[in-house]
Enzyme design. Structure first.
Site, PDB file in Angstrom:
ATOM      1  N   LYS A 175     -17.854 -42.792 -93.538  1.00  0.00           N
ATOM      2  CA  LYS A 175     -18.270 -42.641 -92.298  1.00  0.00           C
ATOM      3  C   LYS A 175     -18.260 -44.111 -91.573  1.00  0.00           C
ATOM      4  O   LYS A 175     -18.371 -44.926 -92.145  1.00  0.00           O
ATOM      5  CB  LYS A 175     -20.040 -41.881 -92.300  1.00  0.00           C
ATOM      6  CG  LYS A 175     -20.085 -40.814 -92.915  1.00  0.00           C
ATOM      7  CD  LYS A 175     -19.436 -39.739 -92.459  1.00  0.00           C
ATOM      8  CE  LYS A 175     -19.595 -38.469 -93.122  1.00  0.00           C
ATOM      9  NZ  LYS A 175     -19.036 -37.252 -92.488  1.00  0.00           N
ATOM     10  N   HIS A 294     -10.221 -29.365 -98.460  1.00  0.00           N
ATOM     11  CA  HIS A 294     -11.235 -29.197 -97.500  1.00  0.00           C
ATOM     12  C   HIS A 294     -11.197 -27.790 -96.784  1.00  0.00           C
ATOM     13  O   HIS A 294      -9.972 -27.525 -96.339  1.00  0.00           O
ATOM     14  CB  HIS A 294     -11.077 -30.457 -96.435  1.00  0.00           C
ATOM     15  CG  HIS A 294     -12.564 -30.459 -95.657  1.00  0.00           C
ATOM     16  ND1 HIS A 294     -12.844 -29.519 -94.668  1.00  0.00           N
ATOM     17  CD2 HIS A 294     -13.669 -31.340 -95.832  1.00  0.00           C
ATOM     18  CE1 HIS A 294     -14.214 -29.981 -94.117  1.00  0.00           C
ATOM     19  NE2 HIS A 294     -14.655 -30.835 -94.774  1.00  0.00           N
TER      20      HIS A 294
END
Length: 475
Positions: A175, A294
């Site tokens: 992140k 994902h």
């Protein structure tokens, strides 16, 4: 056209529109071991009988159309048609019912999830006679599943490649997910892996944007994991997202990852598509790469209770198409996931034989006949206080992935990774000693804080963080 050669409607077949149930509702049908079975949650329009609605689903997802056609006489509908063979009410829902449909195996191309879904979840979902339609589960017979390669490697082979046993694997999504330069991104990867994580990860929407082109990211991440491996003596990995705008570009990225010597790549299998995913899975098996999956876009398809497709179906499809990991919710974090439902599809991902169990949403017994299993990935809003519950819920064969729960540590990325590794090892040791993590988990974490200042700092900053919302998808 002369009168002598004109085709009359009365010659050869009887034209017109017939009720679907006359042909496609067959309650006397005995299902075959080779049939693909589907359980649909059907909400018909007012005035449409359940038998007609169920038969319409069977027809429109197999051989039927809205009217009788003369070419029906050129084939055997009894051999190829889907059949609604059972209907049952949905408890607590007066306007919904479960329709069970059997499809003959010959309707589907071997080894193609794309073709399977084009029929079963195709145009029928827009059929006007239905207010809503949801595919709850599929039974994939061994005669069909054996036409698929499945996961590139599977759980046991992955553990052998990594030389890591007896505990869940630890991961972290870097992140902020967008905006970092490739070099700073690689630095974050190195710090997390050096601190004790097994994996770091590209976020699902990190592909090749102007601020960080894919080739630069791949090079810096490979450098980071090689440096972390040298310092820790452990095998490390970073999920390099190979998802791209074309299959050719996706394969170019996977090939470059292999040339860099990294152990794992990643794909967004729903936005990228099943055809692309299956191609990538075949490449990964042939070239020794693990494949992380994902599920971006899944909630568009699976979150509503009355329309769409349950994630357990998407999970089965992924196991056939191919992937070694897939995100599967957390039960305790920020993303949707009720415990029994989640554990139901986790078993469908990992186990070889899964018994029918309606209490966990499993409508059919599923036999994967030794197809490799998929590691479920718990990710989304989790931190060190969740570690006991995650260890108890998911067990050893899982990946526990802390993004903000690593990078949000007040002392930095490496201490955040240390905190997670210490918390995990404390929970595994306590479980192995016979302690009840569901009851004693917080105490286990507090005890570990006494000899890990990194964990103590993490516990302090996240002690008030909870995501207490009711789940939508309940049984």
């Amino acid at each position: 056209m002369s009168p002598k050669t004109e085709t009359k409607a009365s010659v050869g077949f009887k034209a017109g529109v017939k009720d679907y149930r006359l042909t496609y509702y067959t309650p006397e049908y005995q299902t075959k071991d080779t049939d693909i079975l589907a359980a649909f949650r059907v909400t018909p329009q007012p005035g449409v009988p359940p038998e007609e609605a169920g038969a319409a689903v069977a027809a429109e997802s197999s051989t039927g159309t809205w009217t009788t056609v003369w070419t029906d006489g050129l084939t055997s509908l009894d051999r190829y048609k889907g059949r609604c063979y059972d209907i049952e009410p949905v408890p607590g829902e007066e306007t919904q019912f479960i329709a069970y449909v059997a499809y003959p195996l010959d309707l589907f191309e071997e080894g193609s999830v794309t073709n399977l879904f084009t029929s079963i979840v195709g145009n029928v979902f827009g059929f006007k006679a239905l207010r809503a339609l949801r595919l709850e589960d599929l039974r994939i017979p061994p005669s069909y599943s054996k036409t698929f390669q499945g996961p590139p490697h599977g759980i046991q082979v992955e553990r052998d490649k990594l030389n890591k046993y007896g505990r869940p694997l630890l991961g972290c999504t870097i992140k902020p997910k967008l905006g970092l330069s490739a070099k700073n991104y690689g630095r974050a990867v190195y710090e997390c892996l050096r601190g004790g994580l097994d994996f770091t990860k590209d976020d699902e929407n990190v592909n090749s944007q102007p601020f960080m082109r894919w080739r630069d990211r791949f090079v810096f991440c490979a450098e980071a994991l090689n440096k972390a491996q040298a310092e820790t003596g452990e095998i490390k990995g970073h999920y390099l997202n190979a998802t791209a705008g074309t299959c050719e570009e996706m394969m170019k990225r996977a090939i470059f990852a292999r040339e860099l010597g990294v152990p794992i790549v990643m794909h967004d299998y729903l936005t990228g598509g099943f055809t692309a995913n299956t191609s990538l899975a075949h490449y990964c098996r042939d070239n020794g790469l693990l494949l992380h999956i994902h599920r971006a876009m899944h909630a568009v398809i699976d979150r509503q209770r009355n329309h769409g497709m349950h994630f357990r179906v998407l999970a089965k499809a992924l196991r056939m198409s191919g992937g070694d990991h897939i995100h599967a919710g957390t039960v305790v974090g920020k993303l949707e996931g009720e415990r029994d439902v989640t554990l139901g599809f986790v078993d469908l991902l990992r186990d070889d034989f899964i018994e029918k169990d309606r209490s966990r949403g499993i409508y059919f017994t599923q036999d994967w006949v030794s197809m490799p299993g998929v590691l479920p990935v718990a990710s989304g809003g989790i931190h060190v206080w969740h570690m006991p519950a995650l260890t108890e819920i998911f067990g050893d064969d899982s990946v526990l992935q802390f993004g903000g729960g690593t990078l949000g540590h007040p002392w930095g990325n490496a201490p955040g990774a240390v905190a997670n590794r210490v918390a995990l090892e404390a929970c595994v040791q306590a479980r192995n000693e016979g302690r009840d993590l569901a009851r004693e988990g917080n105490e286990v974490i507090r005890e570990a804080c006494k000899w890990s200042p990194e964990l103590a700092a993490a516990c302090e900053i996240w002690k008030e963080i909870k995501f207490e919302f009711d789940v939508i998808d309940r049984l």
